[in-house]
Structure formats: C-alpha cells, structure tokens
Design a protein around this motif. Structure first.
Motif, short mmCIF file in Angstrom:
data_model
loop_
_atom_site.label_atom_id
_atom_site.label_comp_id
_atom_site.label_asym_id
_atom_site.label_seq_id
_atom_site.Cartn_x
_atom_site.Cartn_y
_atom_site.Cartn_z
N CYS A 63 0.84 -1.20 0.00
CA CYS A 63 0.00 0.00 0.00
C CYS A 63 0.88 1.26 0.00
CB CYS A 63 -0.97 -0.04 1.17
SG CYS A 63 -2.34 1.13 1.02
N GLU A 77 -11.83 -5.01 -3.47
CA GLU A 77 -11.14 -6.26 -3.77
C GLU A 77 -11.14 -6.44 -5.28
OE1 GLU A 77 -12.74 -10.49 -2.99
OE2 GLU A 77 -11.44 -10.10 -1.25
N ARG A 120 -7.02 -7.63 -1.68
CA ARG A 120 -7.74 -6.55 -1.01
C ARG A 120 -6.92 -5.27 -1.00
NH1 ARG A 120 -9.73 -8.52 4.76
NH2 ARG A 120 -10.53 -6.38 4.72
N TYR A 121 -7.61 -4.14 -1.19
CA TYR A 121 -6.99 -2.83 -1.18
C TYR A 121 -7.59 -1.98 -0.05
CZ TYR A 121 -5.50 -3.82 -6.02
OH TYR A 121 -4.95 -4.37 -7.15
N HIS A 122 -6.90 -0.89 0.26
CA HIS A 122 -7.44 0.10 1.18
C HIS A 122 -6.69 1.40 0.95
CE1 HIS A 122 -9.99 1.09 4.63
NE2 HIS A 122 -9.02 1.92 4.99
N CYS A 123 -6.85 1.95 -0.27
CA CYS A 123 -6.05 3.14 -0.60
C CYS A 123 -6.81 4.04 -1.56
CB CYS A 123 -4.71 2.73 -1.21
SG CYS A 123 -4.89 1.72 -2.68
N VAL A 139 -10.47 2.06 -1.43
CA VAL A 139 -10.72 1.79 -0.01
C VAL A 139 -11.81 0.72 0.09
CG1 VAL A 139 -11.56 2.73 2.15
CG2 VAL A 139 -9.99 4.07 0.75
N GLY A 140 -11.48 -0.40 0.73
CA GLY A 140 -12.44 -1.48 0.89
C GLY A 140 -12.69 -2.27 -0.38
N GLN A 195 -2.99 -4.98 -0.11
CA GLN A 195 -2.52 -5.28 1.24
C GLN A 195 -2.57 -6.78 1.51
OE1 GLN A 195 -5.03 -2.52 3.59
NE2 GLN A 195 -3.18 -1.36 3.95
#
Length: 238
Positions: free
Chosen positions: A91, A136, A159-162, A133-134, A208
């Motif tokens: 990330c 996939e 999965r991402y969160h960015c 963010v949140g 991530q």
C-alpha cells in the motif's frame, strides 16, 4: 542461529488494520512455516536516521500513509534497495517505493506524492480516479516474474485500502527504462505490483497482502519475505 531480524517501518497505530495483523502473521509464520523473525517497529521519523535499517535481514514498509516522515520512509527503502536487503512494500510502502526509485535511481528530483505534496504540478503518485478503499480486485502477474513465482499463479484476487496510486505514465516509463519491473496490473491495466530484477528480494504491491484471510496463515508475499530474511541471516553466520 538467532532469528532473522525484520524491520517493520511505519507509524504504528491501532487505527490501521494491517498493523494489528502483523503480530498474528509473525506467529503464523513461526507456527505453520517454521520461519522465526525477530521484528522491530521503526517509526518513519526514526527511519530517517542514517543506517536505521542497516543490519536488519529484511525491511517491510507497511501501510499507514501519510507517514509522519516521508524522508524516513524513503531512506529506509533506499537502504534496502542499495544494500540488497530483502524488501516488501505494501500500500503506502508500494507508493513510496516508486517515489524513492524515481528520485534516487532515476534522478527525478521533482517526483512527488500528492498526499504529501498536494500542490505538486505533476505528481508520480496521485488520487485514484476510483478510490480502492475497501475494494477487492483481480491482479494479473507477468509471466516469469518474481511476483508470479511467489504467488504461484498468473492471477490473484487481493484486497486494497487506498486512495492514491501511480498516475503519470511518462514518469513510470522512465522508471521502467531504468530497470524497475511492473509485474502486476489490475483489470484496467493499472500498475499494482513492482519488483527490482537483480535484487535478492524487492517486491511491492498497492494491495494489502497482510489483510488476506483471517491472519492464521501468512500471505505468500509475507512468507516469501520471511524466507528471504532467513536466507540473508544464514549467510551472515560464519
């Protein structure tokens, strides 16, 4: 032989989900894979000190940007890159790995991260058109790449969160021409994984991997970093 030493570079916070996962993953590596790592958290402000990660057997640049010290994050990545220390960036670690390479390996002193420098005219890392963010999504890996070898497949769902990622194609072309390999892309063809051929282990992903599953089994990228750290540590023992 003492366990391999792992530098966890990032500004540790209970509000960052991936930070809470790290202890579980280290336990899983020891219990399931026999990979024992002696991990130390290094805040980005401390990472700015000369040689802060020198002597470690691996460096993991963790999520949690904006970091308190951009200079510290870049210094840790540069040390790992130039001194052949196994490196994983996830990330924010991925974003700053691109930034470090642009500035110090390609001479692009103006390369910027819009999260840290919102007034930059032509940032290398900028807000994504669609926040991840949140999210996939599927990632396709280049044949013969380190990423493909580590994941054991040509395609993976992660999965991402960015909300930030690489944006300037012209600058990315310079990084590619100077040796950085873009080895993973999403379904729109956007860069999501990079690696550095010729380095013992240098891998970074915008997703991530530490959030994969329930934390009882380490993601292959984390496992591969652990193995690279153990190999480096073994090479240091007479």
């Amino acid at each position: 032989m003492p366990p391999a030493r792992l530098a966890l570079v990032g500004d540790r916070s209970p509000n960052v989900a991936s930070h809470g996962r790290v202890p579980l993953l280290l336990d899983a590596l020891a219990a399931r894979d026999g990979i024992v790592l002696d991990a130390y958290w290094i805040p980005t402000e401390d990472a700015a000190e000369p040689g802060a990660v020198r002597g470690f057997d691996a460096v993991w640049m963790l999520p949690g940007s904006p970091y308190r010290s951009e200079a510290g994050a870049l210094a840790a990545i540069r040390t790992a890159r130039e001194e052949g220390i196994p490196f994983l960036g996830t990330c924010g670690g991925f974003q700053h790995a691109l930034l470090e390479y642009a500035r110090h390996a390609c001479g692009l002193a103006h390369a910027a991260h819009a999260e840290n420098d919102p007034d930059a005219e032509d940032p290398l890392i900028a807000p994504l058109a669609c926040s991840l963010v949140g999210h996939e999504g599927a990632v396709t890996l280049a044949p013969g790449s380190l990423a493909e070898a580590v994941l054991g497949a040509g395609r993976t769902v992660e999965r991402y969160h960015c909300s930030y990622g690489p944006s300037d194609v012209r600058l990315l072309d310079v990084l590619r021409a100077r040796g950085l390999r873009f080895s993973g892309a999403d379904e729109e063809g956007q860069v999501r994984v990079v690696e550095l051929p010729g380095h013992p282990f240098f891998l970074a992903a915008l997703f991530q991997p530490e959030l994969s599953g329930d934390g009882t089994r380490a993601h292959p990228m984390v496992r591969a970093l652990g193995r690279a750290a153990v190999a480096r540590a073994a090479g240091r023992v007479p």
